[in-house]
Write a protein that holds these residues in place. Structure first.
Motif, PDB file in Angstrom:
ATOM      1  N   GLY A   1      17.092   1.181  -6.119  1.00  0.00           N
ATOM      2  CA  GLY A   1      16.059   0.725  -5.169  1.00  0.00           C
ATOM      3  C   GLY A   1      16.900   0.794  -3.797  1.00  0.00           C
TER       4      GLY A   1
ATOM      5  N   TYR B   1      11.126  -3.456   1.128  1.00  0.00           N
ATOM      6  CA  TYR B   1      11.055  -2.540  -0.174  1.00  0.00           C
ATOM      7  C   TYR B   1      11.090  -3.566  -1.471  1.00  0.00           C
ATOM      8  CZ  TYR B   1      12.720   1.008  -3.512  1.00  0.00           C
ATOM      9  OH  TYR B   1      12.805   1.804  -4.657  1.00  0.00           O
TER      10      TYR B   1
ATOM     11  N   GLU C   1       7.825  -4.369  -2.699  1.00  0.00           N
ATOM     12  CA  GLU C   1       6.735  -3.638  -3.420  1.00  0.00           C
ATOM     13  C   GLU C   1       7.530  -2.900  -4.634  1.00  0.00           C
ATOM     14  OE1 GLU C   1       5.368  -0.817  -0.501  1.00  0.00           O
ATOM     15  OE2 GLU C   1       4.141  -2.452   0.620  1.00  0.00           O
ATOM     16  N   HIS C   2       8.655  -3.143  -4.941  1.00  0.00           N
ATOM     17  CA  HIS C   2       9.377  -2.233  -5.993  1.00  0.00           C
ATOM     18  C   HIS C   2      10.205  -3.495  -6.706  1.00  0.00           C
ATOM     19  CE1 HIS C   2       8.771   0.472  -2.616  1.00  0.00           C
ATOM     20  NE2 HIS C   2       8.690   1.286  -3.768  1.00  0.00           N
ATOM     21  N   ASP C   3      10.186  -2.925  -8.148  1.00  0.00           N
ATOM     22  CA  ASP C   3      11.332  -3.700  -8.657  1.00  0.00           C
ATOM     23  C   ASP C   3      12.271  -2.937  -9.543  1.00  0.00           C
ATOM     24  OD1 ASP C   3       9.772  -2.604 -10.633  1.00  0.00           O
ATOM     25  OD2 ASP C   3       8.715  -4.434 -11.461  1.00  0.00           O
ATOM     26  N   ASP C   4      12.618  -1.849  -9.009  1.00  0.00           N
ATOM     27  CA  ASP C   4      13.766  -0.838  -9.514  1.00  0.00           C
ATOM     28  C   ASP C   4      15.159  -1.162  -8.778  1.00  0.00           C
ATOM     29  OD1 ASP C   4      13.211   0.105  -6.940  1.00  0.00           O
ATOM     30  OD2 ASP C   4      12.919   2.179  -7.519  1.00  0.00           O
TER      31      ASP C   4
END
Lengths: 316, 316
Positions: free
Chosen positions: A231, A199, A202-205
């Motif tokens: 996230g 995760y 691909e994400h920075d939340d």
């Protein structure tokens, strides 16, 4: 009349032991180290010696003991035979026969995850039920199916291997068992850590993105989740979707009254049920909708409680 | 000493009845029509009257009869309660209690697919085994799990619903049960006919393409397969992949010694095993690889054999 029984939960590091009354009170519990050297040849003699010493110390005569219930980390046949345990170093071993000869007591043996499920049925999260399933979310994923109060052992002792349900035929990474797409790859502590790594790539939340991806743990995910992290929520949704789906498959076949969630991951608390139950309901056969979910309550003692129940129920 | 027992396999069209010796010989079998009018209120009285008449005709005293084993097309609790059967028109019905009051005999009731599995274990394809699974490929897909010689009933009587294992989470068409992606949608006679229709819409490498797509049957597929038809082979591969996968999920949980394939589709013969076993081996957990497959042998009599076994085993 037999007034006592012994329980032994044999693990790769320690053997947990318990002395119980025949009406199900835990009188004493203790541990000895597991000696896995030389294909684990000393494990059963050490266990026997510890039990015999406990009987001497407490002036318990053999005639007052129903027997010894045992859990081992391997498939075990109904007769008490193990055909190999990586954790203990054992190859073929007739556990029931050998431990019985060493102690002069009757011995009944089960797989550790199955025996823990029996313990949770008797005195833990599944108390009062006779059709239940326990799933243990630890380093791996173990499981036990209890049908009409008894362990579903299966022909070769491999019943209840919920962690190796194939829940993703698209998976290309290999499970420890050699297959691809086992439930264990998504619902174990290791699996959740992997979902987290994937995760944050691909994400920075998420606060998790600020940590070293390789050292992320399941606990990090659930700690962040409790802080309202977006996230972590998305990772938990993915975990819960696989687990809810796998449990729906299990329910379609064994129709339990209750599903008990145990193991290290379950220490995150009731919040994990919020992520497992909705997908379960979505995927479940109509007859299984509304199956009750609960957390395990016996922790590391589930194994000795279940082992005691195993020997107390023998022959009934 | 009880020397006889009765068996009743209650279906939507007929009730199949059997008179057995207590050592398991089929002495007589016959049928009566199933009267489903008025919520099936006459089904149990008709069944009772037929059994009582058989006792009178053969001068069998009640004291010589162990009881009546019954299979019904619905989930049945361990106590013999049905909470609705679409095929019979029943809503809540305490089958065991009602039939027992009508006959003065002990009654034991099970789901028909489960009871047929018990019959195949006792005298059919699973003979000699005590851990087995039977899957019935008919208009729908039924199943029964036998663990240590006994039916896995489950809490609400919905154990062994193999046909409703969710094997395809991508499916958008709905199964009769309301879910999408049930094994029944690919492995029943109806499901195979659908796979054939979908295939001929896009391919012409098959004699099946020359037929009316809407009237294609599973038998058409297997007949063409036996003639070496390429398209029929491809359809059978798809059928076998879903079925082998579903059976691998089941084996991971219940670890059977043998899997028995029955129902109308199994009349195609041993050739269907050639399409089921390879995908099973591909998807199976290592402990389940090598599980034996065989065809059912009792045909429509599996239900009365299993019902007889159910009552003969009661209390053991």
């Amino acid at each position: 009349m037999n007034t006592f029984c012994f329980a032994a939960d044999i693990g790769g590091t320690t053997v947990k032991l318990g002395l119980f009354s025949s009406v199900g009170e835990l009188i004493d519990k203790w541990e000895i180290p597991t000696d896995t050297k030389n294909e684990g040849i000393k494990i059963l003699p050490d266990t026997a010696a510890s039990i015999v010493k406990k009987m001497e110390d407490n002036k318990i005569d053999k005639s007052a003991v129903t027997g010894i219930g045992v859990g081992v980390p391997a498939p075990v046949t109904a007769e008490g035979v193990v055909n190999g345990s990586a954790n203990l170093g054992w190859k073929y071993k007739h556990v029931a026969k050998e431990l019985s000869e060493l102690t002069g007591l009757k011995v009944k043996v089960g797989n550790d995850a199955n025996v823990a499920a029996l313990g949770e049925m008797w005195k833990g999260g599944g108390r009062g039920e006779k059709n239940m399933v326990m799933i243990t979310l630890g380093t791996g994923v173990g499981g036990g199916i209890i049908n009409e109060g008894r362990i579903l052992t299966g022909e070769g002792g491999a019943g209840g291997e919920i962690g190796h349900l194939g829940v993703n035929r698209e998976e290309t990474k290999t499970c420890g068992c050699g297959k691809c797409g086992c439930l264990e790859q998504y619902a174990s502590a290791t699996g959740i850590a992997r979902l987290a790594r994937e995760y944050v790539e691909e994400h920075d939340d998420t606060v998790l993105a600020g940590k070293d991806a390789q050292s992320l743990t399941a606990k990090d995910v659930f700690d962040a989740l409790k802080e309202g992290d977006e996230g972590a929520h998305n990772i938990a949704v993915r975990f819960g979707d696989y687990l809810g789906y796998g449990l729906s498959l299990m329910a379609t076949l064994v129709d339990p009254a209750v599903i008990v969630i145990g193991g290290g991951v379950s220490k995150a608390g009731e919040i994990i049920l919020d992520y497992i139950q909705p997908p379960f309901e979505k995927y479940a056969f109509f007859a299984n909708k509304g199956t009750r979910f609960t957390l395990a309550t016996l922790g590391n003692d589930a194994g000795i409680w279940g082992a005691a129940k195993l020997i107390l129920d023998d022959g009934k």
